[in-house]
Motif scaffolding. Sequence first.
Motif: not given
Length: 428
Positions: A256-266, A268-274, A324-326
């Motif tokens: 649940x959390x892992x699937x959403x995490x990359x989308x949430x990071x982007x 929150x203005x973090x990069x795709x590589x992040x 929501x920091x990196x």
Amino acid sequence: MTSQQSQHDKTPSLPDAYAAAASVATGKRNAAVLAVCQGLFTCAISIDLTLTALTGWQLAPDKSLATLPFALITVAGAVVTWFAAFLIQRLGRRLSFALGAASCCAGGLISVWSVFHGHFWTFCAGTALVGVFQAFAQYYRLAAADAVTDEFKSRAISTVLTGGVIAAIIGPALAAWSKDLFPAALFSGAYLVVAAMGLLSVLVLLLFYRDMAALPAATGVQAAHAPPRPLGAIVRTPVFVASVANNVAGSMIMMFIMTAAPLAAVACHHGIDDGAAIIQWHLIGMYAPSFFAGRLIKRFGLGAVLLAGLALNLACAVTAMASTSLPAFYAALLFLGVGWNFSLVGGTTLLAQSYAPSERAKTQGFSELLRYGATALATLGAGPLLARFGWETLNAAILPVLLLCALATGRWMLAERANRPQALRGLG
């Protein structure tokens, strides 16, 4: 009968001692073989995790279907997992696991063909076959646990999961290297690597794995010679309820959390590589504790490790809701990975203690069906819920699940404490 005769009767004969030693050696060897297979499986699935949504977007006739191929991995696994348990009982683990790995090889080759020819629906069929492989691979840890006595079950489970540590690092790197292997068909090379992982698994299993009879659990179930209990009687026992609660909650929350995490990071203005690095760090957290989880259970007890897994999942939710920091994303996903490992190793140890050998297939099949069904729902629901409610609310939603799991674990711990004096009186 004299005391000397009684003592002589209890002493195992020399052939029995050799047989017991050979059984222990085979069990350890099988656990090592399954650790290699777990690594190959993790490599294959991490490539799909990294690239399948992008490939689906590239091939889908309607972009709303882009995540369907990835979702079919989990859905196919959920459908197959019940039947896989009975096939394993009928054909044996060696052949059944090899058939599961062969489905990965076939799925990877179908995916390569689909990408070259731009066929979305055959690509969906290819990813579904990888889901079949996933269903069989989930029984690796249970096979290792069944082959040893209660004292060594958690250690055997941990040994199998260690295979995912290197694969967690290598898998995304393989995906990045192989996606451009054939410039005319972007991503096709990555699915050729998936097929290779399946083929290698088949060879390792057929050459090195040996079927052996499951050992009965020393506690928690009736005598091995007693008739099998109905499934309804098994699922009502505290040990089974606690095992399912930890296996289901750990896997459901993790996906649940892992699937959403990359989308949430982007978002929150973090990069795709992040986002990719966060997932790689999370995968290391999932598998690295396998080197010591079994020892922690032996030192501190199974209940303590299960509660530690719940606490780490709680720490994930609190960290994600607080910032929501990196660094917060890295910390939350690391907590999530380690919490999943403790929950899975501990929950699987409990599950292996909840049935007699004659009850194995239906008990394992039902438990894995529940776990996969919940995981499939979590995977499908994570994206829409993130879009509607946001990252903080998504993490808050796991808190009631953690509470229910803690209650089930506490009930089992109380039942164990109540049964201990009775067992001691029986020994007296």
